[in-house]
Design an enzyme around this catalytic site. Structure first.
Site, mmCIF file in Angstrom:
data_model
loop_
_atom_site.group_PDB
_atom_site.id
_atom_site.type_symbol
_atom_site.label_atom_id
_atom_site.label_comp_id
_atom_site.label_asym_id
_atom_site.label_seq_id
_atom_site.Cartn_x
_atom_site.Cartn_y
_atom_site.Cartn_z
ATOM 1 N N TYR A 143 1.058 -1.295 -0.135
ATOM 2 C CA TYR A 143 0.141 -0.078 0.109
ATOM 3 C C TYR A 143 0.579 1.203 -0.285
ATOM 4 C CZ TYR A 143 -4.000 -3.157 0.934
ATOM 5 O OH TYR A 143 -4.768 -3.628 1.050
ATOM 6 N N LYS A 194 3.894 -15.403 1.729
ATOM 7 C CA LYS A 194 3.453 -15.716 0.192
ATOM 8 C C LYS A 194 4.869 -16.232 0.062
ATOM 9 C CE LYS A 194 1.798 -17.270 -2.708
ATOM 10 N NZ LYS A 194 0.326 -18.809 -2.823
ATOM 11 N N ASP A 226 -2.575 -17.746 1.055
ATOM 12 C CA ASP A 226 -3.703 -18.701 0.082
ATOM 13 C C ASP A 226 -4.214 -19.798 1.328
ATOM 14 O OD1 ASP A 226 -0.876 -20.073 -0.306
ATOM 15 O OD2 ASP A 226 -1.705 -20.441 -2.452
ATOM 16 N N ASP A 250 -4.747 -6.995 5.244
ATOM 17 C CA ASP A 250 -6.462 -6.634 5.509
ATOM 18 C C ASP A 250 -7.653 -7.583 4.534
ATOM 19 O OD1 ASP A 250 -8.149 -4.670 4.600
ATOM 20 O OD2 ASP A 250 -7.157 -3.875 2.597
ATOM 21 N N ASP A 254 -10.395 -8.752 7.861
ATOM 22 C CA ASP A 254 -11.658 -8.994 7.542
ATOM 23 C C ASP A 254 -12.720 -10.513 7.269
ATOM 24 O OD1 ASP A 254 -12.663 -6.414 7.281
ATOM 25 O OD2 ASP A 254 -12.703 -6.149 5.146
#
Ligand code: NAD
Length: 362
Positions: A143, A194, A226, A250, A254
């Site tokens: 970001y 990852k 994943d 992020d 959620d």
């Protein structure tokens, strides 16, 4: 010994002032019970600040926050300010606060309360007993990494670019917050990355592993993002504390929060190194029910409990509040958003009164 704390209150917009009033009443009672003195100071943010002084984060609000021990925020935003230019929007005030206090760690718990288990979209046996804390890095990663932008190539084609980057220092400081958070909980930390594809993730994994030797009481594991997403839905009980970068956090925070199914119940904390932390509900200002005494104040109250535990290091006070929340739910009290058949429907203020009675009984 009496401990004194200066708390900046940012009630903000919509249901903010209603739910903040309940949290303050609860803090006052717990303070009296445990000999904690809270000095509350209120400041403007969001739409309320735009209306009063023409900007969403006045300089004196930020200054007041910097000079306090912790910041308790309710919510900002509403239809009234939606058409203003971006720099004057309530959300800009919130981002400015996070940047101004250098808050690099975001803590989001996802706890399934036995009383609200049917609000989850997953099966009872999968979610019963879930108690997860997601620690997300907040100020680095893709970001913020550079270069970023949409560029035109030599052939005239447009090409969008973002950069995922972490320095060792950035990984270490979020890693420390995560290990220390795990120490205050179930002492298990799962780092999500990852590393099979991304070099930045390999560095992340190496640093977190190295840091682990400083926290021998915490059991460290690693998962690729994943697989972590699958495991969260398949068997969420395996997780205690999760640490991950900005983008993965992020998404996973959620997903983890939604295991609980009830947005009016979710608190959060944002922490920095030197400045006070900001503690706030995950939900927004709910303009559709503002001013109607219908809001669920429990996410705000649980944010105050997080402030006590992670901001002021007062775990006993935090636990007292969390127990009171469980007791009112046990007694069948519900606001509209978590209402089910056979329960007692209460407004925001009455839910606050019920919490105070539960605290006074404890
Ligand atoms: P929202 O979270 O405010 O509301 C979504 C739905 O959940 C609404 O139906 C609302 O009534 C309900 N809800 C939320 N909190 C509740 C509570 N405590 N008790 C009962 N019901 C509750 O999200 P939204 O509608 O997308 O956004 C409304 C405004 O809030 C927007 O201006 C948005 O920018 C802002 N917002 C602020 C924050 C923040 O302050 N951190 C976060 C998200 C959204």
């Amino acid at each position: 010994m009496t401990h004194s704390y200066r708390i900046t209150l940012l009630p903000g917009d919509g249901i903010g002032p209603e739910i903040m009033a309940v949290a303050v009443d609860v803090l006052k009672v717990v303070g009296e019970q445990l000999d904690l003195r809270f000095e509350f100071q209120e400041a403007l943010i969001g739409g309320a600040a735009i209306d009063a002084v023409g900007e969403p984060l006045p300089a004196d609000t930020l200054e007041m926050c910097r000079n306090s021990d912790a910041v308790l925020l309710a919510a900002i935003g509403g239809y009234k300010w939606d058409s203003l230019p971006r720099h004057l929007r309530p959300e800009t005030g919130l981002l400015g606060l996070r940047a101004g206090l250098s808050l690099f760690a975001n803590l989001r718990p996802a706890t399934i309360l036995p009383q609200l288990i049917d609000a989850s979209s997953l099966k009872r046996e999968v979610v019963e007993g879930v108690d997860i804390m997601v620690v997300r890095e907040l100020t680095g990663g893709i970001y913020f990494g550079r270069p970023r932008g949409v560029f035109t190539t030599e052939t005239g084609e447009k090409r969008g670019v973002n950069t995922m980057a972490y320095t060792e220092a950035e990984i270490d400081r979020i890693g420390r917050v995560a290990f220390e958070t795990a120490q205050k909980r179930g002492k298990r930390l799962c780092s999500v990355d990852k590393a099979n594809v991304l070099e930045v993730s390999q560095l992340w994994r190496d640093r977190i592993t190295q840091l682990g030797s400083e926290y021998p009481d915490v059991e460290l594991s690693h998962l690729y993002v994943d697989n972590a997403a699958m495991q969260l839905l398949r068997a969420p009980k395996q997780f205690d504390t999760i640490v991950t970068g900005n983008l993965f956090g992020d998404i996973l925070s959620d997903a983890a929060a939604m295991l609980t199914g009830s947005i009016g119940m979710l608190p959060s904390a944002s922490l920095g190194d030197k400045n006070p932390g900001v503690f706030e509900p995950v939900h927004g200002s709910a303009p559709d029910i503002a001013g109607q005494d219908k809001a669920n104040p429990l996410a705000q109250v649980l944010s105050a409990a997080m402030m006590l535990r992670y901001g002021l290091n007062q775990p006993t006070a935090a636990q007292r509040i969390e127990q009171a929340v469980l007791q009112v739910l046990d007694s069948g009290d519900r606001t509209g958003d978590i209402m089910s058949e056979g329960m007692n429907l209460l407004g925001c203020r009455a839910m606050g009164d019920s919490l105070i009675r539960a605290l006074e009984r404890s």
